[in-house]
Enzyme design. Structure first.
Site, PDB file in Angstrom:
ATOM      1  N   GLY A  12       0.774  -1.239   0.000  1.00 12.05           N
ATOM      2  CA  GLY A  12       0.000   0.000   0.000  1.00 12.05           C
ATOM      3  C   GLY A  12       0.805   1.290   0.000  1.00 12.05           C
ATOM      4  CD  GLU A  61       1.357   0.935   6.797  1.00 15.91           C
ATOM      5  OE1 GLU A  61       1.532   0.849   5.571  1.00 15.91           O
ATOM      6  OE2 GLU A  61       1.153  -0.042   7.530  1.00 15.91           O
ATOM      7  CG  ASP A  62      -1.142   1.873   3.302  1.00 13.72           C
ATOM      8  OD1 ASP A  62      -0.946   1.624   4.503  1.00 13.72           O
ATOM      9  OD2 ASP A  62      -1.661   1.050   2.526  1.00 13.72           O
ATOM     10  CG  ASP A  66      -8.067   0.567  10.231  1.00 16.22           C
ATOM     11  OD1 ASP A  66      -8.869   1.442  10.562  1.00 16.22           O
ATOM     12  OD2 ASP A  66      -8.429  -0.584   9.913  1.00 16.22           O
ATOM     13  CG  PHE A 110     -12.170   0.161   3.242  1.00 14.98           C
ATOM     14  CD1 PHE A 110     -11.390  -0.519   4.173  1.00 14.98           C
ATOM     15  CD2 PHE A 110     -11.892  -0.019   1.896  1.00 14.98           C
ATOM     16  CE1 PHE A 110     -10.370  -1.367   3.777  1.00 14.98           C
ATOM     17  CE2 PHE A 110     -10.866  -0.865   1.481  1.00 14.98           C
ATOM     18  CZ  PHE A 110     -10.109  -1.542   2.420  1.00 14.98           C
ATOM     19  CG  ASP A 145      -5.581  -3.563  -1.693  1.00 15.71           C
ATOM     20  OD1 ASP A 145      -5.154  -3.133  -0.595  1.00 15.71           O
ATOM     21  OD2 ASP A 145      -5.925  -4.741  -1.871  1.00 15.71           O
ATOM     22  NE  ARG A 149      -2.194  -3.153  -4.158  1.00 13.52           N
ATOM     23  CZ  ARG A 149      -2.243  -3.285  -2.830  1.00 13.52           C
ATOM     24  NH1 ARG A 149      -2.104  -2.229  -2.068  1.00 13.52           N
ATOM     25  NH2 ARG A 149      -2.416  -4.459  -2.277  1.00 13.52           N
TER      26      ARG A 149
HETATM   27  P1  IMP Z   1      -3.872  -1.569  11.027  1.00 18.00           P
HETATM   28  O1  IMP Z   1      -2.942  -2.670  11.437  1.00 18.00           O
HETATM   29  O2  IMP Z   1      -5.303  -1.920  11.399  1.00 18.00           O
HETATM   30  O3  IMP Z   1      -3.482  -0.225  11.519  1.00 18.00           O
HETATM   31  O4  IMP Z   1      -3.950  -1.575   9.468  1.00 18.00           O
HETATM   32  C1  IMP Z   1      -2.989  -1.168   8.637  1.00 18.00           C
HETATM   33  C2  IMP Z   1      -3.191  -1.739   7.251  1.00 18.00           C
HETATM   34  O5  IMP Z   1      -4.557  -2.064   6.962  1.00 18.00           O
HETATM   35  C3  IMP Z   1      -2.821  -0.712   6.230  1.00 18.00           C
HETATM   36  O6  IMP Z   1      -1.449  -0.779   5.924  1.00 18.00           O
HETATM   37  C4  IMP Z   1      -3.674  -1.111   5.043  1.00 18.00           C
HETATM   38  O7  IMP Z   1      -3.027  -2.086   4.270  1.00 18.00           O
HETATM   39  C5  IMP Z   1      -4.913  -1.710   5.653  1.00 18.00           C
HETATM   40  N1  IMP Z   1      -6.012  -0.731   5.710  1.00 18.00           N
HETATM   41  C6  IMP Z   1      -6.534  -0.147   6.804  1.00 18.00           C
HETATM   42  N2  IMP Z   1      -7.517   0.709   6.485  1.00 18.00           N
HETATM   43  C7  IMP Z   1      -7.612   0.672   5.141  1.00 18.00           C
HETATM   44  C8  IMP Z   1      -8.440   1.376   4.195  1.00 18.00           C
HETATM   45  O8  IMP Z   1      -9.304   2.213   4.517  1.00 18.00           O
HETATM   46  N3  IMP Z   1      -8.227   1.067   2.887  1.00 18.00           N
HETATM   47  C9  IMP Z   1      -7.304   0.177   2.459  1.00 18.00           C
HETATM   48  N4  IMP Z   1      -6.501  -0.491   3.315  1.00 18.00           N
HETATM   49  C10 IMP Z   1      -6.660  -0.242   4.640  1.00 18.00           C
END
Ligand code: IMP
Length: 176
Positions: free
Chosen positions: A43, A98-99, A102, A151, A158, A164
């Site tokens: 991402g 990081e993208d 969340d 989302f 993606d 992407r």
């Molecule tokens: P976390 O571990 O829950 O903080 O999630 C991080 C990863 O979840 C990111 O690097 C993304 O790959 C994916 N992710 C979380 N939210 C989204 C979203 O809204 N769209 C796409 N990917 C997401």
């Protein structure tokens, strides 16, 4: 993919402007040092390449891949390294790119894992942050945009590997 609706959240120009600001800030704070960007695949690949080209300090890049949500949009809570770094980070000034943050689970795990490899410093830059979704405490050192609990796709992000390539960031299936 065909029934999914997209609503623009951040246009390409707005993103480019913010990436340039982040690059200025990071270049100033790391002045006189070389930074090792660790791009979290897949991402962050577009953000990392745009950010890297804007930095005014010496820079290296490496890549790491961790398990993500698979085909669902809900976090499994389990983090696994799928592809590790090519080289040691010991003694280096490391910046994780990081993208989106969340739940915070991925970066919380990655931070601990990379810290155990004894970098000189370790910081995190994320393009997007969804603080409302946190399950563990995590605050990025640099953040492009805080967004609500949507989302989102595009600019590297993606849904089931689609979208992407989009230049902007879009809310997937907005309610209105
Ligand atoms: P976390 O571990 O829950 O903080 O999630 C991080 C990863 O979840 C990111 O690097 C993304 O790959 C994916 N992710 C979380 N939210 C989204 C979203 O809204 N769209 C796409 N990917 C997401």
């Amino acid at each position: 993919m065909k029934d999914e609706k997209l609503k623009l959240l951040l246009g390409g120009e707005e993103i480019a402007g913010r990436v340039a600001e982040l690059a200025e800030l990071i270049s100033a704070e790391y002045e006189g040092r070389k930074v090792l960007l660790i791009c979290v695949l897949k991402g962050a690949v577009i953000f990392a390449s745009d950010l890297m080209r804007r930095l005014k300090i010496p820079v290296e890049i490496d890549f790491i891949a961790v398990s993500s949500y698979g085909s669902d949009t809900a976090s499994s809570g389990v983090v696994r390294i799928l592809k590790d770094l090519d080289r040691s980070i010991k003694g280096k000034d490391v910046l994780i790119v990081e993208d989106i943050v969340d739940t915070g689970l991925t970066l919380n795990y990655l931070r601990k894992n990379l810290l155990s490899r004894q970098p000189r410093s370790l910081r995190v830059v994320t393009l997007l942050d969804k603080p409302a979704r946190r399950r563990v405490e995590f605050t990025p050192d640099y953040c492009g945009f805080e967004i609500p609990d949507y989302f989102v796709v595009g600019y590297g992000l993606d849904f089931n590997e689609d979208y992407r390539h989009l230049a902007g960031i879009y809310v997937l299936n907005p309610e209105c």
